[in-house]
Write a protein that holds these residues in place. Structure first.
Motif, PDB file in Angstrom:
ATOM      1  N   LYS A 206      -1.677  -6.450  -0.563  1.00  0.00           N
ATOM      2  CA  LYS A 206      -1.405  -5.772   0.702  1.00  0.00           C
ATOM      3  C   LYS A 206      -2.605  -5.786   1.649  1.00  0.00           C
ATOM      4  CE  LYS A 206       2.289  -2.505   0.870  1.00  0.00           C
ATOM      5  NZ  LYS A 206       2.762  -1.170   0.815  1.00  0.00           N
ATOM      6  N   GLU A 207      -3.812  -5.798   1.103  1.00  0.00           N
ATOM      7  CA  GLU A 207      -4.992  -5.821   1.962  1.00  0.00           C
ATOM      8  C   GLU A 207      -5.102  -7.121   2.755  1.00  0.00           C
ATOM      9  OE1 GLU A 207      -6.059  -5.160  -1.536  1.00  0.00           O
ATOM     10  OE2 GLU A 207      -5.716  -3.022  -1.283  1.00  0.00           O
ATOM     11  N   LEU A 208      -4.568  -8.212   2.203  1.00  0.00           N
ATOM     12  CA  LEU A 208      -4.651  -9.503   2.867  1.00  0.00           C
ATOM     13  C   LEU A 208      -3.402  -9.829   3.689  1.00  0.00           C
ATOM     14  CD1 LEU A 208      -6.253 -11.617  -0.002  1.00  0.00           C
ATOM     15  CD2 LEU A 208      -7.379 -10.526   1.940  1.00  0.00           C
ATOM     16  N   ALA A 209      -2.424  -8.944   3.687  1.00  0.00           N
ATOM     17  CA  ALA A 209      -1.174  -9.193   4.400  1.00  0.00           C
ATOM     18  C   ALA A 209      -1.380  -9.050   5.904  1.00  0.00           C
ATOM     19  CB  ALA A 209      -0.113  -8.209   3.933  1.00  0.00           C
ATOM     20  N   ASP A 210      -0.724  -9.914   6.644  1.00  0.00           N
ATOM     21  CA  ASP A 210      -0.781  -9.788   8.099  1.00  0.00           C
ATOM     22  C   ASP A 210       0.456  -9.031   8.590  1.00  0.00           C
ATOM     23  OD1 ASP A 210       1.174 -11.673   7.785  1.00  0.00           O
ATOM     24  OD2 ASP A 210       0.252 -13.195   9.036  1.00  0.00           O
ATOM     25  N   ARG A 211       0.560  -8.880   9.884  1.00  0.00           N
ATOM     26  CA  ARG A 211       1.648  -8.093  10.470  1.00  0.00           C
ATOM     27  C   ARG A 211       3.008  -8.695  10.128  1.00  0.00           C
ATOM     28  NH1 ARG A 211       4.370  -8.515  15.188  1.00  0.00           N
ATOM     29  NH2 ARG A 211       3.005 -10.156  15.926  1.00  0.00           N
ATOM     30  N   ASP A 212       3.104 -10.024  10.128  1.00  0.00           N
ATOM     31  CA  ASP A 212       4.368 -10.688   9.815  1.00  0.00           C
ATOM     32  C   ASP A 212       4.793 -10.428   8.370  1.00  0.00           C
ATOM     33  OD1 ASP A 212       4.560 -11.718  12.376  1.00  0.00           O
ATOM     34  OD2 ASP A 212       3.515 -13.572  11.836  1.00  0.00           O
ATOM     35  N   ASP A 213       3.837 -10.424   7.450  1.00  0.00           N
ATOM     36  CA  ASP A 213       4.146 -10.143   6.052  1.00  0.00           C
ATOM     37  C   ASP A 213       4.680  -8.722   5.895  1.00  0.00           C
ATOM     38  OD1 ASP A 213       3.316 -12.660   5.191  1.00  0.00           O
ATOM     39  OD2 ASP A 213       1.264 -11.981   4.809  1.00  0.00           O
ATOM     40  N   LEU A 214       4.017  -7.768   6.558  1.00  0.00           N
ATOM     41  CA  LEU A 214       4.445  -6.381   6.446  1.00  0.00           C
ATOM     42  C   LEU A 214       5.828  -6.178   7.068  1.00  0.00           C
ATOM     43  CD1 LEU A 214       1.055  -4.640   7.265  1.00  0.00           C
ATOM     44  CD2 LEU A 214       2.092  -5.015   5.021  1.00  0.00           C
ATOM     45  N   GLU A 215       6.096  -6.859   8.175  1.00  0.00           N
ATOM     46  CA  GLU A 215       7.419  -6.756   8.801  1.00  0.00           C
ATOM     47  C   GLU A 215       8.494  -7.360   7.892  1.00  0.00           C
ATOM     48  OE1 GLU A 215       9.813  -8.403  12.695  1.00  0.00           O
ATOM     49  OE2 GLU A 215       7.628  -8.317  12.758  1.00  0.00           O
ATOM     50  N   ALA A 216       8.181  -8.478   7.265  1.00  0.00           N
ATOM     51  CA  ALA A 216       9.124  -9.106   6.348  1.00  0.00           C
ATOM     52  C   ALA A 216       9.413  -8.202   5.154  1.00  0.00           C
ATOM     53  CB  ALA A 216       8.587 -10.452   5.880  1.00  0.00           C
ATOM     54  N   MET A 217       8.385  -7.528   4.645  1.00  0.00           N
ATOM     55  CA  MET A 217       8.584  -6.593   3.533  1.00  0.00           C
ATOM     56  C   MET A 217       9.477  -5.443   3.954  1.00  0.00           C
ATOM     57  SD  MET A 217       4.888  -6.369   1.620  1.00  0.00           S
ATOM     58  CE  MET A 217       5.223  -4.699   1.211  1.00  0.00           C
TER      59      MET A 217
END
Length: 62
Positions: free
Chosen positions: A36-47
């Motif tokens: 999660k620390e390396l996730a960008d905004r797109d990754d968090l939105e996809a999750m």
């Protein structure tokens, strides 16, 4: 009809020898570790979208 159009026989041969997904692009089924620390905004939105879809699917089953 033209050559090679005999009741779909040629199509059946091609479908057996030409898979939809090439072998080098198929996944081996191994999950990739997610940080999660390396996730960008797109990754968090996809999750968030995936979690919302899972909740909707679970509510339909009940």
């Amino acid at each position: 009809m033209g050559r090679g159009h005999q009741n779909g026989k040629n199509r059946a041969k091609n479908s057996k020898t030409l898979p939809q997904t090439p072998k080098n692009l198929k996944s081996d089924g191994v999950d990739v570790e997610f940080n999660k620390e390396l996730a960008d905004r797109d990754d968090l939105e996809a999750m968030a979208r995936a979690n919302a879809a899972d909740q909707r699917a679970n509510n339909r089953q009940k």
